[in-house]
Enzyme design. Structure first.
Site, PDB file in Angstrom:
ATOM      1  N   CYS A   2       0.855  -1.184   0.000  1.00  0.00           N
ATOM      2  CA  CYS A   2       0.000   0.000   0.000  1.00  0.00           C
ATOM      3  C   CYS A   2       0.899   1.246   0.000  1.00  0.00           C
ATOM      4  O   CYS A   2       1.946   1.259   0.624  1.00  0.00           O
ATOM      5  CB  CYS A   2      -0.937   0.107   1.196  1.00  0.00           C
ATOM      6  N   ARG A  27       3.903  -0.387  -4.897  1.00  0.00           N
ATOM      7  CA  ARG A  27       3.697  -0.905  -3.538  1.00  0.00           C
ATOM      8  C   ARG A  27       2.343  -1.574  -3.366  1.00  0.00           C
ATOM      9  O   ARG A  27       2.038  -2.120  -2.323  1.00  0.00           O
ATOM     10  CB  ARG A  27       3.820   0.235  -2.525  1.00  0.00           C
ATOM     11  N   TRP A  72      -2.896  -2.674  -1.544  1.00  0.00           N
ATOM     12  CA  TRP A  72      -2.649  -4.107  -1.710  1.00  0.00           C
ATOM     13  C   TRP A  72      -3.524  -4.755  -0.647  1.00  0.00           C
ATOM     14  O   TRP A  72      -3.269  -4.600   0.548  1.00  0.00           O
ATOM     15  CB  TRP A  72      -1.170  -4.423  -1.496  1.00  0.00           C
ATOM     16  N   ASN A  98      -2.133   1.940   5.977  1.00  0.00           N
ATOM     17  CA  ASN A  98      -1.276   0.843   5.524  1.00  0.00           C
ATOM     18  C   ASN A  98      -0.962   0.013   6.763  1.00  0.00           C
ATOM     19  O   ASN A  98      -0.525   0.556   7.769  1.00  0.00           O
ATOM     20  CB  ASN A  98       0.020   1.432   4.929  1.00  0.00           C
ATOM     21  N   GLY A  99      -1.214  -1.302   6.718  1.00  0.00           N
ATOM     22  CA  GLY A  99      -0.956  -2.150   7.883  1.00  0.00           C
ATOM     23  C   GLY A  99      -2.165  -3.024   8.175  1.00  0.00           C
ATOM     24  O   GLY A  99      -3.042  -3.183   7.313  1.00  0.00           O
ATOM     25  N   GLU A 483      16.567 -18.397  -7.321  1.00  0.00           N
ATOM     26  CA  GLU A 483      16.239 -17.035  -7.743  1.00  0.00           C
ATOM     27  C   GLU A 483      15.653 -17.030  -9.161  1.00  0.00           C
ATOM     28  O   GLU A 483      14.695 -16.310  -9.452  1.00  0.00           O
ATOM     29  CB  GLU A 483      17.492 -16.149  -7.633  1.00  0.00           C
ATOM     30  N   LYS A 487      11.952 -15.648 -10.106  1.00  0.00           N
ATOM     31  CA  LYS A 487      11.722 -14.585 -11.094  1.00  0.00           C
ATOM     32  C   LYS A 487      10.682 -15.028 -12.107  1.00  0.00           C
ATOM     33  O   LYS A 487       9.786 -14.280 -12.468  1.00  0.00           O
ATOM     34  CB  LYS A 487      13.008 -14.235 -11.861  1.00  0.00           C
ATOM     35  N   GLU A 490       7.036 -15.323 -10.517  1.00  0.00           N
ATOM     36  CA  GLU A 490       6.359 -14.101 -10.079  1.00  0.00           C
ATOM     37  C   GLU A 490       5.946 -13.195 -11.224  1.00  0.00           C
ATOM     38  O   GLU A 490       4.926 -12.518 -11.125  1.00  0.00           O
ATOM     39  CB  GLU A 490       7.167 -13.340  -9.021  1.00  0.00           C
ATOM     40  N   HIS A 506      15.608 -37.077  -5.489  1.00  0.00           N
ATOM     41  CA  HIS A 506      14.802 -37.448  -4.320  1.00  0.00           C
ATOM     42  C   HIS A 506      13.342 -37.023  -4.475  1.00  0.00           C
ATOM     43  O   HIS A 506      12.643 -36.836  -3.497  1.00  0.00           O
ATOM     44  CB  HIS A 506      15.420 -36.851  -3.054  1.00  0.00           C
ATOM     45  N   LYS A 605       5.621  -4.501  -4.032  1.00  0.00           N
ATOM     46  CA  LYS A 605       6.987  -4.311  -3.570  1.00  0.00           C
ATOM     47  C   LYS A 605       6.920  -3.989  -2.088  1.00  0.00           C
ATOM     48  O   LYS A 605       6.036  -3.262  -1.657  1.00  0.00           O
ATOM     49  CB  LYS A 605       7.585  -3.126  -4.341  1.00  0.00           C
TER      50      LYS A 605
HETATM   51  C1  F6R Z   1      11.124 -11.025  -5.436  1.00  0.00           C
HETATM   52  C2  F6R Z   1      11.040  -9.990  -4.440  1.00  0.00           C
HETATM   53  C3  F6R Z   1      10.667 -10.379  -3.057  1.00  0.00           C
HETATM   54  C4  F6R Z   1      11.545  -9.614  -2.053  1.00  0.00           C
HETATM   55  C5  F6R Z   1      11.063  -9.898  -0.620  1.00  0.00           C
HETATM   56  C6  F6R Z   1      11.943  -9.227   0.403  1.00  0.00           C
HETATM   57  O1  F6R Z   1      11.492 -10.533  -6.683  1.00  0.00           O
HETATM   58  O2  F6R Z   1      11.240  -8.842  -4.716  1.00  0.00           O
HETATM   59  O3  F6R Z   1      10.767 -11.742  -2.869  1.00  0.00           O
HETATM   60  O4  F6R Z   1      12.866 -10.006  -2.216  1.00  0.00           O
HETATM   61  O5  F6R Z   1       9.747  -9.439  -0.476  1.00  0.00           O
HETATM   62  O6  F6R Z   1      11.940  -7.848   0.249  1.00  0.00           O
HETATM   63  P1  F6R Z   1      13.055  -6.933   0.862  1.00  0.00           P
HETATM   64  O7  F6R Z   1      14.333  -7.304   0.213  1.00  0.00           O
HETATM   65  O8  F6R Z   1      12.618  -5.545   0.539  1.00  0.00           O
HETATM   66  O9  F6R Z   1      13.094  -7.196   2.325  1.00  0.00           O
END
Ligand code: F6R
Length: 610
Positions: A2, A27, A72, A98-99, A483, A487, A490, A506, A605
């Site tokens: 948010c 966000r 969000w 937000n929260g 990773e 990627k 997501e 396994h 984010k």
């Molecule tokens: C994936 C991604 C998330 C963040 C996770 C931690 O592409 O961006 O998995 O890595 O939410 O976020 P931070 O690094 O901001 O604590």
């Protein structure tokens, strides 16, 4: 998670707020709304993006004060009614939040008992109604009503509140959700993230948990919940507008992938001296002794940052010879607390605001552990609450899928591991010099990888509609496999799993057939023979091998249907190069599938709720 923006000054508030919300849309983007007043309160809100909200505002208004929100969803599905702002019963008060209000159900019951009617399914609406009910007792003091309401609330909040009886103020409060005041000349902004205020001012005040502020056009006053007055430090923002714009790229993610050579150069600048073979990280110089004497290191993080943490584990264990545990912060915070004095926790976070990581660090500090931050966002909660730390200096990361933050985090963890190992004497001079000199060449090698990224077009097109992907790696290739899989899932919504290559036998090997693309990360020399055997096992089951290799690894290339090579580099540094083709592969596939790369569904984010 948010975004919140507010404005009070001489400009048209809705214009400033819409611009700010656009910058914060990463966000949260399932609905957006704005409240402003010029005597009577106006609310525009609804499901969808900020662009839709902007259309609702066509025709204009002259209000000079307002608050906005991009959501969000936590409580209540994303729809028009659940969108913020929410209002009080009289329709005079509006707020954005937000929260999560954890005791909202009992508060709602109490307010309903007093005759309040509720319209939304959100936890937020109770806050608006509660503040109004308390304001009735002392109608002259909005701040006091907010303080009294917050004393009854359990949970987390970043809140911004306006009321038509208080036409010259915005009241804000923070607990567990970031909020800052942008201090302008004859105008003030509030935001959950500095990028929303950077266009108007470079002077910011970060609110801390338990603080309430009254913001007027020319002044702000910050208080505790008990109404003690506070003097806050004003920080200078080092954020240019260029950094938070797409600069000709179709998506922030692509811009950020291509920014990696610069991000790593910025991260290394002033810290690494290749000629002398030395590393200086000012942020941890005070705590070198404690770090190298640690009984064990615990790396706590979430998501991509957790993957960087695994690279960190391999580096610290091999170079510094200290046992390392990498923990999901969300699990760690509720586990039996065995972390204490003599332990060192390293928290890794791009945003510096991830709720679980913040909670893990608070718990570790409370138990007496030293906590070190590896953070991107300067002035963020994690950066401020750790004992010491090293910024990754990747610049703002706006694409929801993390890219340059991963490589910059790995770079910082590598710098730390080498410097600490030199200090402790657990690395030979020759090895340290070699790693330092290779680290110095990483930006150039990253550029070489990016320059040939079009080699990935064909394989991206071929597998864009595969329903599943498997990513396999060994040693330093394993976190890269995790990773790469993250990627892909997501941003393209393809199911993908990352595995240590040998672990495949396994269980996951059962998934392999002629339809299954298997991405192998073969960038580490010391595990190459074993990797070759694992590839043979996949091939024997007709899996389709896409390999990421270091130049000259013909053995793996010959076993692959498609191969992409990265320049030779020490095994320890290989994740910095091998991850880049995986970022590009995911990006290409997501674009082919018509996905919104920067705003993938259901994600946001910076996860500031549990
Ligand atoms: C994936 C991604 C998330 C963040 C996770 C931690 O592409 O961006 O998995 O890595 O939410 O976020 P931070 O690094 O901001 O604590």
């Amino acid at each position: 998670m948010c975004g919140i923006v507010g404005y009070i000054g001489d400009k048209r508030a809705s214009e400033v707020i819409i611009k700010g919300l656009k910058r914060l849309e990463y966000r949260g983007y399932d609905s957006a709304g704005i409240a402003y007043h010029n005597g009577t309160l106006e609310i525009k809100k609804g499901k969808g993006k900020v662009a839709k909200l902007e259309q609702m505002l066509e025709g204009g208004n002259s209000a000079k004060l307002g608050i906005g929100h991009t959501r969000w969803a936590t409580h209540g599905e994303p729809n028009d009614i659940n969108s913020h702002p929410h209002t009080s019963s009289s329709g005079k008060l509006a707020l954005v939040h937000n929260g999560i209000i954890e005791n909202y159900a009992s508060l709602k019951k109490m307010l309903e008992g007093n005759g309040c009617e509720f319209y939304s399914e959100t936890d937020t609406e109770v806050v608006a109604k509660l503040i109004e009910s308390l304001l009735e007792k002392d109608p002259k003091d909005l701040k006091k009503a907010v303080q009294l309401a917050l004393a009854q609330i359990d949970g987390t909040y970043g809140l911004a509140i306006i009321h038509t009886d208080f036409p010259e103020q915005i009241v804000v409060a923070r607990k567990g959700s970031p909020l800052l005041i942008g201090v302008g000349n004859g105008e003030m902004l509030i935001a959950s993230d500095a990028s929303a205020v950077a266009e108007y001012t470079d002077q910011v005040v970060y609110l801390d948990d338990g603080e309430v502020a009254v913001i007027k056009k020319d002044e702000y006053q910050v208080h505790t919940l008990d109404d003690d007055s506070l003097i806050k430090e004003v920080h200078e923002l080092a954020l240019s507008l260029e950094e938070i714009e797409k600069g000709g790229y179709p998506f922030f993610m692509l811009k950020e992938i291509f920014e990696q050579p610069k991000a790593i150069s910025d991260c290394l600048r002033g810290r690494l001296n290749a000629k002398e073979g030395t590393i200086t990280l000012g942020g941890i110089s005070r705590v070198m002794e404690q770090l190298t004497d640690a009984k064990r290191l615990i790396i706590a993080a979430c998501g991509t940052s957790w993957h960087s943490g695994i690279v960190g584990e391999y580096l610290f264990e091999s170079l510094l010879k200290i046992p390392v545990e990498v923990e999901y912060a969300s699990e760690l915070r509720y586990k039996e607390s065995l972390i204490g004095e003599g332990d060192v926790m390293i928290v890794v976070s791009q945003s510096g605001e991830t709720a679980d990581t913040l909670a893990a660090l608070r718990r570790a500090r409370k138990n007496g552990a030293l906590v070190i931050g590896v953070v991107n966002v300067v002035g963020s909660s994690i950066a401020r609450e750790t004992d010491a730390g090293v910024y990754i200096h990747a610049g703002p990361e706006i694409g929801v899928a993390s890219t340059k933050a991963f490589t910059a985090q790995v770079t910082v963890l590598t710098l730390m591991a080498i410097q600490l190992a030199q200090y402790k004497g657990t690395i030979s001079d020759e090895k340290a010099r070699k790693l330092i000199s290779e680290l110095d060449s990483i930006p150039k090698k990253m550029q070489q990888v990016l320059d040939k990224s079009s080699e990935l077009d064909q394989v991206s097109d071929l597998f864009s509609y595969a329903p599943n992907f498997l990513y396999l790696g060994r040693s330093f290739g394993f976190p890269v496999a995790l990773e790469g899989a993250l990627k892909l899932k997501e941003i393209s919504y393809i199911h993908a799993e990352g595995y240590p290559a040998a672990e495949m036998k396994h269980g996951p090997i059962a998934l392999i057939d002629e339809m299954m693309p298997v991405v192998v990360i073969a960038g580490t020399r010391h595990t190459n023979d074993k990797m070759v055997s694992n590839i043979e096992e996949v091939k024997a089951r007709k899996g389709r091998i896409i390999s990421i290799v270091t130049e000259g690894n013909e053995e793996v290339e010959n076993l692959s249907e498609f191969s992409f090579s990265v320049p030779e580099v020490a095994d320890e540094l290989s994740p910095l190069l091998t991850v880049i083709p995986l970022q590009i592969l995911s990006y290409n596939i997501a674009v082919n599938r018509g996905c919104n790369v920067d705003q993938p569904r259901n994600l946001a984010k910076s996860v500031t709720v549990e």
